[in-house]
Design a protein around this motif. Structure first.
Motif, PDB file in Angstrom:
ATOM      1  N   THR A 103       0.855  -1.200   0.000  1.00 34.94           N
ATOM      2  CA  THR A 103       0.000   0.000   0.000  1.00 34.94           C
ATOM      3  C   THR A 103       0.886   1.244   0.000  1.00 34.94           C
ATOM      4  O   THR A 103       2.095   1.152   0.219  1.00 34.94           O
ATOM      5  CB  THR A 103      -0.917   0.032   1.232  1.00 34.94           C
ATOM      6  N   SER A 104       0.265   2.401  -0.205  1.00 34.14           N
ATOM      7  CA  SER A 104       1.046   3.632  -0.377  1.00 34.14           C
ATOM      8  C   SER A 104       1.778   4.093   0.873  1.00 34.14           C
ATOM      9  O   SER A 104       2.672   4.925   0.798  1.00 34.14           O
ATOM     10  CB  SER A 104       0.126   4.761  -0.837  1.00 34.14           C
ATOM     11  N   GLY A 105       1.379   3.617   2.040  1.00 27.85           N
ATOM     12  CA  GLY A 105       2.042   4.042   3.270  1.00 27.85           C
ATOM     13  C   GLY A 105       1.646   5.438   3.708  1.00 27.85           C
ATOM     14  O   GLY A 105       2.445   6.187   4.252  1.00 27.85           O
ATOM     15  N   SER A 106       0.390   5.829   3.483  1.00 28.88           N
ATOM     16  CA  SER A 106      -0.070   7.156   3.919  1.00 28.88           C
ATOM     17  C   SER A 106      -0.274   7.177   5.428  1.00 28.88           C
ATOM     18  O   SER A 106      -0.041   8.189   6.077  1.00 28.88           O
ATOM     19  CB  SER A 106      -1.398   7.509   3.256  1.00 28.88           C
ATOM     20  N   THR A 107      -0.735   6.066   5.976  1.00 30.51           N
ATOM     21  CA  THR A 107      -1.097   6.070   7.392  1.00 30.51           C
ATOM     22  C   THR A 107      -0.122   5.297   8.270  1.00 30.51           C
ATOM     23  O   THR A 107      -0.269   5.276   9.482  1.00 30.51           O
ATOM     24  CB  THR A 107      -2.503   5.465   7.580  1.00 30.51           C
ATOM     25  N   LYS A 152       1.378  -2.224   3.827  1.00 27.59           N
ATOM     26  CA  LYS A 152       0.925  -3.603   3.987  1.00 27.59           C
ATOM     27  C   LYS A 152       1.126  -4.345   2.667  1.00 27.59           C
ATOM     28  O   LYS A 152       0.809  -3.805   1.609  1.00 27.59           O
ATOM     29  CB  LYS A 152      -0.564  -3.601   4.362  1.00 27.59           C
ATOM     30  N   GLY A 208      -7.527   8.342  -5.831  1.00 25.96           N
ATOM     31  CA  GLY A 208      -6.376   8.469  -4.944  1.00 25.96           C
ATOM     32  C   GLY A 208      -6.666   9.218  -3.666  1.00 25.96           C
ATOM     33  O   GLY A 208      -6.154   8.878  -2.614  1.00 25.96           O
ATOM     34  N   GLU A 209      -7.464  10.263  -3.769  1.00 20.51           N
ATOM     35  CA  GLU A 209      -7.782  11.082  -2.600  1.00 20.51           C
ATOM     36  C   GLU A 209      -9.170  11.671  -2.859  1.00 20.51           C
ATOM     37  O   GLU A 209      -9.620  11.694  -4.006  1.00 20.51           O
ATOM     38  CB  GLU A 209      -6.801  12.260  -2.501  1.00 20.51           C
ATOM     39  N   PRO A 210      -9.783  12.204  -1.803  1.00 14.13           N
ATOM     40  CA  PRO A 210     -11.025  12.931  -2.076  1.00 14.13           C
ATOM     41  C   PRO A 210     -10.700  14.093  -3.016  1.00 14.13           C
ATOM     42  O   PRO A 210      -9.667  14.738  -2.862  1.00 14.13           O
ATOM     43  CB  PRO A 210     -11.442  13.462  -0.701  1.00 14.13           C
ATOM     44  N   ASP A 217     -15.467   9.796 -10.199  1.00 14.67           N
ATOM     45  CA  ASP A 217     -14.635   9.872  -8.998  1.00 14.67           C
ATOM     46  C   ASP A 217     -14.655   8.475  -8.383  1.00 14.67           C
ATOM     47  O   ASP A 217     -15.623   8.085  -7.742  1.00 14.67           O
ATOM     48  CB  ASP A 217     -15.235  10.925  -8.054  1.00 14.67           C
ATOM     49  N   THR A 218     -13.575   7.730  -8.607  1.00 11.99           N
ATOM     50  CA  THR A 218     -13.562   6.320  -8.237  1.00 11.99           C
ATOM     51  C   THR A 218     -12.900   6.137  -6.884  1.00 11.99           C
ATOM     52  O   THR A 218     -11.721   6.420  -6.719  1.00 11.99           O
ATOM     53  CB  THR A 218     -12.779   5.508  -9.287  1.00 11.99           C
ATOM     54  N   GLN A 273      -9.151   1.021  -3.050  1.00  8.53           N
ATOM     55  CA  GLN A 273      -7.908   0.878  -2.300  1.00  8.53           C
ATOM     56  C   GLN A 273      -7.074  -0.255  -2.912  1.00  8.53           C
ATOM     57  O   GLN A 273      -7.620  -1.103  -3.625  1.00  8.53           O
ATOM     58  CB  GLN A 273      -8.211   0.470  -0.856  1.00  8.53           C
ATOM     59  N   THR A 274      -5.794  -0.286  -2.565  1.00  7.63           N
ATOM     60  CA  THR A 274      -4.952  -1.416  -2.979  1.00  7.63           C
ATOM     61  C   THR A 274      -5.676  -2.708  -2.595  1.00  7.63           C
ATOM     62  O   THR A 274      -5.696  -3.681  -3.343  1.00  7.63           O
ATOM     63  CB  THR A 274      -3.589  -1.352  -2.250  1.00  7.63           C
ATOM     64  N   ASP A 320     -11.605   4.403   6.057  1.00  7.08           N
ATOM     65  CA  ASP A 320     -12.008   5.727   5.593  1.00  7.08           C
ATOM     66  C   ASP A 320     -13.335   6.124   6.222  1.00  7.08           C
ATOM     67  O   ASP A 320     -14.192   5.279   6.477  1.00  7.08           O
ATOM     68  CB  ASP A 320     -12.159   5.730   4.065  1.00  7.08           C
ATOM     69  N   ARG A 327      -9.490   9.951   6.056  1.00  2.44           N
ATOM     70  CA  ARG A 327      -9.138   8.766   6.853  1.00  2.44           C
ATOM     71  C   ARG A 327      -9.700   8.892   8.262  1.00  2.44           C
ATOM     72  O   ARG A 327      -9.642   9.974   8.852  1.00  2.44           O
ATOM     73  CB  ARG A 327      -7.617   8.671   6.997  1.00  2.44           C
ATOM     74  N   LYS A 361      -0.165  11.270  -2.376  1.00  8.11           N
ATOM     75  CA  LYS A 361      -1.202  11.551  -1.380  1.00  8.11           C
ATOM     76  C   LYS A 361      -0.629  12.357  -0.219  1.00  8.11           C
ATOM     77  O   LYS A 361       0.487  12.107   0.220  1.00  8.11           O
ATOM     78  CB  LYS A 361      -1.748  10.254  -0.805  1.00  8.11           C
TER      79      LYS A 361
HETATM   80  P1  ATP Z   1      -1.748   3.000   3.555  1.00  2.95           P
HETATM   81  O1  ATP Z   1      -2.885   2.034   3.521  1.00  2.95           O
HETATM   82  O2  ATP Z   1      -0.423   2.330   3.532  1.00  2.95           O
HETATM   83  O3  ATP Z   1      -1.881   4.068   4.585  1.00  2.95           O
HETATM   84  P2  ATP Z   1      -3.012   4.269   1.284  1.00  2.95           P
HETATM   85  O4  ATP Z   1      -4.282   3.974   2.002  1.00  2.95           O
HETATM   86  O5  ATP Z   1      -2.806   5.676   0.807  1.00  2.95           O
HETATM   87  O6  ATP Z   1      -1.762   3.824   2.161  1.00  2.95           O
HETATM   88  P3  ATP Z   1      -3.788   3.119  -1.241  1.00  2.95           P
HETATM   89  O7  ATP Z   1      -4.348   1.760  -1.228  1.00  2.95           O
HETATM   90  O8  ATP Z   1      -2.924   3.525  -2.405  1.00  2.95           O
HETATM   91  O9  ATP Z   1      -2.886   3.287   0.037  1.00  2.95           O
HETATM   92  O10 ATP Z   1      -4.934   4.192  -1.163  1.00  2.95           O
HETATM   93  C1  ATP Z   1      -6.254   3.920  -0.782  1.00  2.95           C
HETATM   94  C2  ATP Z   1      -6.830   5.121  -0.065  1.00  2.95           C
HETATM   95  O11 ATP Z   1      -6.836   6.263  -0.941  1.00  2.95           O
HETATM   96  C3  ATP Z   1      -8.266   4.967   0.337  1.00  2.95           C
HETATM   97  O12 ATP Z   1      -8.395   4.238   1.540  1.00  2.95           O
HETATM   98  C4  ATP Z   1      -8.715   6.427   0.464  1.00  2.95           C
HETATM   99  O13 ATP Z   1      -8.296   6.995   1.683  1.00  2.95           O
HETATM  100  C5  ATP Z   1      -7.961   7.100  -0.654  1.00  2.95           C
HETATM  101  N1  ATP Z   1      -8.781   7.223  -1.879  1.00  2.95           N
HETATM  102  C6  ATP Z   1      -8.613   6.553  -3.037  1.00  2.95           C
HETATM  103  N2  ATP Z   1      -9.500   6.956  -3.958  1.00  2.95           N
HETATM  104  C7  ATP Z   1     -10.280   7.891  -3.386  1.00  2.95           C
HETATM  105  C8  ATP Z   1     -11.396   8.696  -3.823  1.00  2.95           C
HETATM  106  N3  ATP Z   1     -11.879   8.629  -5.055  1.00  2.95           N
HETATM  107  N4  ATP Z   1     -11.938   9.538  -2.920  1.00  2.95           N
HETATM  108  C9  ATP Z   1     -11.468   9.628  -1.668  1.00  2.95           C
HETATM  109  N5  ATP Z   1     -10.419   8.926  -1.208  1.00  2.95           N
HETATM  110  C10 ATP Z   1      -9.828   8.062  -2.052  1.00  2.95           C
END
Ligand code: ATP
Ligand code: MG
Length: 672
Positions: free
Chosen positions: A288-292, A296, A411-413, A435-436, A439-440, A524, A539, A633
C-alpha cells in the motif's frame, strides 16, 4: 434508492454518451446492481463466461467468512477452476478474437522524441520471450519476482511474463529508495530482481541499477540475499542515449548475478505454454502507499482479480473498441496494476503508457499527449489536477482535447473546486467525471459513478459498483440508515478483494476485520447524503475532534481550497487547552499569491462561513509544499506531528520529498 431528484446541482450524463453506453441510465444501473446482490452466483458466472477456463469451477463463484468471531477470515472465488491471467489478457484476443494487429499500448517516453507502438501480437510474443528468460533463470510457479522498473514496455512484459508462468510479481515503484526496495525484497523473499540501468524522470536522471545494487547489498547484510539473478533492461543506454554498448560499461555489474535484458531476450523462444493455475493461486503482492503507517503487503489472486478488474474497467470507463484510454498512474501502484495492465488488457483496449511527468518538457505535456493519441478516456489523480490548475487554462488552449469523452479521478477525495476545473476546463463541460473510490486492498473500484448512468455531484464517489454492499457504522458498530456519517465498511466480498496480507494473516484480520466483526473496514470515513450519495470524508485516523464535534479533513480542506489564492490545503488537529483539539491548517498558495495576515483572516472567515464557527481554524500555516507519499497523497500524520512539534516522525520511507518536512518544521512558529 431512486433516480435522484435532488435539490443539489446534479451533472447529468450527456445524451450522446448514453446512446451506446453499456449502462445507459440510472434505472439500468439500479436494476443490474439489485441483481448483483440478490444473485451474486448468477451475476459473476455470466462475467466469468467471457474468459477462458482450462478447467471449470467446481465450487461457487464466491465463498467467504467475513466474521472474525466465527473463525478465520477467507475469500475464495471459483474454487476448482484452472486458468491463466496472461492467456486471458493476451492469447484470447490474438487467437480467438482476431485482435493481434490492434494496438495494446502507445508508449510515450519522458522525452516526446521517444515513442513506440505495441500491438497485442507483439505484446504476446515479447511476454512469451520474457517468460522463457525468467524460466531459464530458474523462476518457477509460486516464486516471487521483484520488479523495479520505470514506466517502460518492459515493465508490462515482465509482469505478464510472471503471470504466464505462475510467478508472483512484486512491483516496487521506481521512485523508492534502496532501503524501501530492500525491505520489499526481503518481505517477499524474491529470487529474481528485474530493473533497468537508469531513467530520466523530467530532467532528473535516476540510476536504478546503482540503487538496486545498494538494495541487494543491504538485503545481504544479515542473511544471504534471496535474489540470485538480476535482469537489467538497457533502457537509458539504448533509448535515451541512442544506444551503444559502451554506455553499459558505466553500469555497476556483477558477472555472476546480472544479465542484460536484450542479450537474454535475443535468443529466447517466442512460444511459451502458460502455466495453468488454480483460481486462488496468487497473482501478485503489492504494498500500500504508506499514507497512514507501515505499508501492507496486499496479496491478490488470479480468477477473482481478473473478473473484477475487467468488469470495472468496462463499465466505469464505458469501454468501447475504438477508445484510446490513458491512465496517468504509475504501474507501481494498484491503479497501474488494475487500470493500466490487467483491466484494459482483459478488455482488449488500446492504452497510452507514459514514462514522464506532467510538466516536462513543458507545462502542457498532458494535453499534448491527449491530442497526439486522440485520447477518449482519461484517468488521473486529484494531486495532478490541483497542480495543473495552478497554470490556469492557457496551456490547455493550445491543444485539441475534443476527443475526450470521460474523465476519471482516484487516490484522494477530490475537492469540488478541482472537480469543477477538471469538468469545465479539461472536459469542456462535456465529459462526466468518474470519482472512483477504492484501495490497494479492494483490487478495483468499489464506490464509483457509471459515466452514462449516474447523475454526478462534485466531490462524491456516488454509489457502489455491482456486487459491492457498503454500509456506514458508528463508533459502536451500529449501522446507520439514511443520512449519516461514520466508518465506511463492506458487508460482503466481491471477487477482486485482497485475500490476505502476505505472510501475515494476523495483520490482515486485525487491520480489516477485528474492529467490527462481520465487516471489511476500509479505514475511511464516509457520509451518506439525503439522496443516498456516498462522500469519502478522509481517513478515520485523521478525523478532527473539536470541542466534542467530530469533523472530517475533506470538508475543511475543500472550504479552504475554494479561496482563489489557495491551490491546496491540508488540515490536522493539535491539542488545545479548552477545546480539546483545534485546527492547524497548511495551505499552499497559487504561484503569484502572497501569504499575509489579511489572507489568514479571509481563510478563517471562509471556513467559518462554509462550515460553522466550530470549524474556525486556530492556526494557518503557509506551506510552500505539502508532504506527500510517492503516489502523491497528502501524509496528514506527518503534518499532525509538525503541528504538535513532535520530532520523532516514525517511518518516512514512503515520503516523496523529506525536505518539505524540514521547511514546514522551521516555519511552524510563523503559523497565524
Ligand atoms: P496506507 O494504507 O499504507 O496508509 P493508502 O491507504 O494511501 O496507504 P492506497 O491503497 O494507495 O494506500 O490508497 C487507498 C486510499 O486512498 C483509500 O483508503 C482512500 O483513503 C484514498 N482514496 C482513493 N481513492 C479515493 C477517492 N476517489 N476519494 C477519496 N479517497 C480516495
Ligand atoms: Mg490504506
Amino acid at each position: 434508492m431512486v433516480v435522484p431528484e435532488s435539490k443539489d446541482k446534479l451533472f447529468h450524463p450527456p445524451d450522446d454518451l448514453q446512446r451506446d453506453a453499456h449502462v445507459p441510465d440510472f434505472n439500468s444501473y439500479l436494476e443490474i446492481y439489485r441483481k448483483s446482490l440478490e444473485d451474486p452466483e448468477a451475476f459473476w458466472k455470466e462475467v466469468a463466461d467471457e474468459f477462458y477456463w482450462k478447467k471449470p469451477a467446481t465450487g461457487p463463484m464466491l465463498q467467504y467468512n467475513f466474521d472474525i468471531t466465527k473463525g478465520n477470515i477467507y475469500i475464495k472465488c471459483m474454487e476448482g477452476a484452472k486458468t491463466n491471467m496472461c492467456y486471458n489478457v493476451l492469447d484470447r484476443h490474438v487467437k480467438d478474437r482476431n485482435l493481434g494487429e490492434k494496438v495494446a499500448f502507445h508508449w510515450e517516453g519522458n522525452s516526446p522524441e521517444h515513442h513506440l507502438t505495441i500491438t497485442y501480437q507483439q505484446l504476446l510474443s515479447r511476454v512469451c520471450r520474457c517468460a522463457n528468460v525468467l524460466k531459464k533463470m530458474g523462476v518457477k510457479k509460486g516464486d516471487r519476482v521483484s520488479i523495479y522498473l520505470p514506466m517502460i514496455p518492459e515493465l508490462i512484459y515482465t509482469m505478464l511474463a510472471c503471470a504466464r508462468i505462475g510467478a508472483v510479481h512484486s512491483i516496487v515503484f521506481a521512485g523508492f529508495s534502496s532501503e524501501s526496495l530492500c525491505e520489499r525484497i526481503m518481505d517477499a523473499q524474491s529470487s529474481v530482481l528485474v530493473t533497468a540501468d537508469g531513467v530520466y524522470r523530467g530532467e532528473k536522471l535516476i540510476n536504478l541499477k546503482q540503487i538496486s545494487d545498494d538494495a541487494l547489498e543491504k538485503c545481504g547484510e544479515k542473511a544471504p540475499c534471496s535474489v540470485t539473478k538480476c535482469l537489467v533492461v538497457n533502457h537509458h543506454a539504448v533509448r535515451t542515449k541512442g544506444g551503444t554498448s559502451c554506455n553499459k560499461l558505466q553500469t555497476p555489474w556483477d558477472m555472476k548475478r546480472d544479465m542484460w535484458w536484450d542479450e537474454a531476450m535475443a535468443d529466447s523462444p517466442e512460444e511459451c505454454e502458460p502455466e495453468w493455475l488454480d483460481a486462488e493461486d496468487p497473482l501478485f503482492i503489492l504494498y500500500t502507499s504508506g499514507s497512514t503507517g507501515k505499508p501492507k503487503g496486499v496479496l491478490h489472486t488470479t480468477a477473482g482479480y481478473l473478473l473484477y478488474t475487467s468488469l470495472t474497467f468496462k463499465y466505469v470507463f464505458d469501454h468501447h473498441h475504438d477508445d484510446v484510454y490513458w491512465c496517468t498512474a504509475d504501474v507501481g501502484w494498484i491503479t497501474g496494476h488494475s487500470y493500466i495492465t490487467y483491466g484494459p488488457l482483459a478488455n482488449g483496449a488500446t492504452s497510452v503508457l507514459f514514462e514522464g511527468v506532467p510538466v516536462y518538457p513543458h507545462i502542457g505535456r498532458f494535453w499534448e499527449i491527449i491530442e497526439k493519441y486522440r485520447v477518449t478516456k482519461f484517468y488521473t489523480a486529484p494531486t495532478a489536477i490541483r497542480m495543473l490548475m495552478k497554470y490556469g487554462q492557457e496551456p490547455l488552449q493550445k491543444f485539441d482535447l475534443s476527443t475526450l469523452r470521460i474523465l476519471g479521478t482516484v487516490g484522494e477525495p477530490i475537492n469540488p473546486e478541482a472537480w469543477q476545473w477538471y469538468h469545465e476546463v479539461v472536459g469542456q463541460g462535456r465529459c462526466p467525471v468518474v470519482d472512483t473510490f477504492w484501495q490497494t486492498e479492494t483490487g478495483g473500484h468499489v464506490l464509483t459513478p457509471l459515466p452514462a448512468a449516474t447523475p454526478l455531484k462534485p466531490g462524491s464517489a456516488t454509489f457502489p459498483f455491482f456486487g459491492v454492499e457498503p454500509t456506514i457504522l458508528n463508533e459502536h458498530g451500529e449501522e446507520l440508515e439514511g443520512e449519516a456519517e461514520g466508518y465506511l465498511v463492506f458487508r460482503r466480498p466481491w471477487p477482486g478483494i485482497m485475500r490476505t496480507v502476505y505472510k501475515s494473516q494476523e495483520r490482515f484480520e486485525s487491520t480489516y476485520f477485528r474492529k467490527f466483526p462481520g465487516f471489511y473496514v476500509t479505514g475511511d470515513g464516509c457520509r451518506r447524503d439525503k439522496d443516498g450519495y456516498y462522500w469519502i470524508t478522509g481517513r478515520i485516523d485523521d478525523m478532527l475532534n473539536v470541542s466534542g464535534h467530530l469533523m472530517s479533513t475533506a470538508e475543511v480542506e475543500a472550504a479552504l481550497a475554494q479561496h482563489p489564492a489557495v491551490s491546496e490545503a491540508a488540515v490536522v488537529s493539535r491539542p488545545h487547552k479548552v477545546k480539546g483539539e483545534c485546527l492547524h491548517c497548511f495551505v499552499t498558495l497559487k504561484d503569484t499569491k502572497e501569504f499575509n495576515q489579511k489572507l489568514v483572516e479571509e481563510l478563517k472567515k471562509q471556513v467559518r462561513d462554509r462550515i460553522g464557527p466550530i470549524a474556525t481554524p486556530d492556526f494557518i500555516q503557509n506551506a510552500p509544499a505539502l508532504p506527500k507519499t510517492r503516489s502523491g497523497k497528502i501524509m496528514r500524520r506527518v503534518l499532525r506531528q509538525i503541528a504538535r512539534n513532535e520530532t520523532d516522525l516514525g517511518d518516512l520511507s514512503t515520503l516523496a520529498d523529506p525536505k518539505v518536512v524540514e521547511v514546514l518544521f522551521s516555519q511552524r512558529s510563523e503559523a497565524a
